[in-house]
Design an enzyme around this catalytic site. Structure first.
Site: not given
Length: 390
Positions: A46, A98, A170, A195
């Site tokens: 982590r 978005y 973004d 993406k």
């Protein structure tokens, strides 16, 4: 020797003890130490992992950044950026954003006493007018999702710097192969790596890059504290996928440009949203990318048109090697209230198209056939549809 981005994508980090065509997958959640109290590179996955570190370095280099931090989703990456804010701070976002980002800003951040204002970020004067004494961050998408509005990154960066604010961009839709926001004055760049960076629709990931050491330290603290780091398996897979990014991207952009011209020629399509010819986009990006939106003249034809398509997938998401058609009003922006969607033009007649690697002429023929079937060849029974599809 200075290497191109294409070469750097393929040239990989070699771990010191082994030579291999691909970096190994360290499928381990914990890393032993030989001496208690000694400093180690990794202790618990982590907090840090070699496969995630290789990915972070590769994407940072691609964006021209000093630091990269990988998260377990695109919205996880954007959330980390917004969590740089504190109670009482103010955030500015686009009014064409978005749906997941909109939901985060309207349904979650207010509970943390973070104020959010939506503006038309294509108008720098409107952005500046929205700045308050407690504003700390401006976040933009360019091109935006799903109407592909183009924001002048450098102009907004000038506004941000004049008011000592951070600017986050973004860059999912154009990738660092076509647009480098840090070079235009942005402080932070985020990606839904699900993406184009991945491109295979087989993992969920997010990346944030920056040249600001203090911001990077905070983002890594958020990653570790919230447990939002990308898994070893997904980091390893995404690193391999990046090797073909430039060939996937170039082919998809080429295909898109052909399809845009076809869609503009069809009377059934009233508008095509693609930033390729936008003057500002041409100034700050290499091309218009591989995603676009378009409107059908009759909203009632949308389901029939989508059902008639044979090659594209009707699905959420974008940026895969396969062509994907999505319906923003019921998919990516379903969480946006209907009245807000309608006000912003995200109506039932709007479809978003992410162009993949299929033969563009075959895609065009499929779109043409689907338009003809939806508009001019009404099918009354499932039997007739099966007959025409066979």
């Amino acid at each position: 020797m200075s290497l191109s981005s294409e070469t750097n994508l393929i040239k990989h980090h070699q771990f010191p003890h082994i030579l291999a065509a691909n970096p190994p997958l360290y499928d381990s959640s914990t890393f032993p130490t030989e001496l208690i109290g000694s400093e180690v590179a990794y202790d618990y996955a982590r907090s840090g992992h070699p496969n995630r570190e290789v990915l972070e370095e590769k994407v940072a280099a691609l964006e021209g950044a000093d630091y990269g931090i990988a998260y377990n989703s695109g919205i996880g990456a954007i959330s980390a950026v917004f969590f740089l804010l504190e109670s009482g701070d103010h955030l500015i976002i686009p009014n064409d954003v978005y749906g997941g980002t909109y939901r985060l800003c309207t349904q979650f951040l207010p509970g943390l006493n973070i104020e959010v204002t939506t503006v038309d970020t294509t108008n720098p004067a409107e952005v500046e007018k929205a700045i308050k004494d407690n504003t700390k961050l401006i976040h933009i998408e360019t091109p935006s999702n799903p109407l592909f509005k183009v924001t002048d990154i450098q102009a907004i960066a000038d506004v941000a710097k004049a008011h000592n604010l951070l600017l986050s961009v973004d860059n999912t839709f154009l990738t660092p192969l076509s647009q480098k926001p840090l070079e235009l004055g942005a402080d932070i760049v985020s990606h839904s790596a699900t993406k184009f960076l991945s491109g295979h629709s087989d993992l969920i990931a997010g990346i944030v890059v920056t040249n600001n050491a203090e911001v990077a330290e905070q983002l890594r603290f958020i990653q570790n504290t919230l447990g939002s780091g990308l898994s070893a398996q997904d980091s390893w897979t995404l690193t391999k996928h990046l090797k073909t990014l430039h060939v996937r991207w170039n082919q998809s952009v080429h295909n898109t440009q052909k399809i845009v011209e076809f869609l503009k020629s069809r009377p059934e399509i009233t508008e095509v949203y693609y930033p390729g010819n936008d003057e500002i986009n041409q100034k700050q990006a290499e091309n218009g990318g591989a995603v676009l939106s378009f409107r059908l003249s009759d909203p009632n034809k949308v389901p029939e048109f989508a059902k008639a398509l044979k090659i594209p997938q009707i699905a959420v998401s974008l940026g895969g090697i396969q062509t994907i058609v999505s319906h923003p009003a019921t998919m990516s922006h379903a969480s946006v209230p209907e009245d807000v969607r309608n006000e912003r033009g995200i109506t039932f007649d709007l479809l978003r198209l992410s162009v993949g690697l299929e033969d563009p002429d075959e895609l065009i023929a499929d779109f043409e056939a689907a338009l003809e079937e939806a508009y001019y060849e009404p099918i009354s029974t499932n039997f007739e549809r099966e007959r025409l599809s066979s």
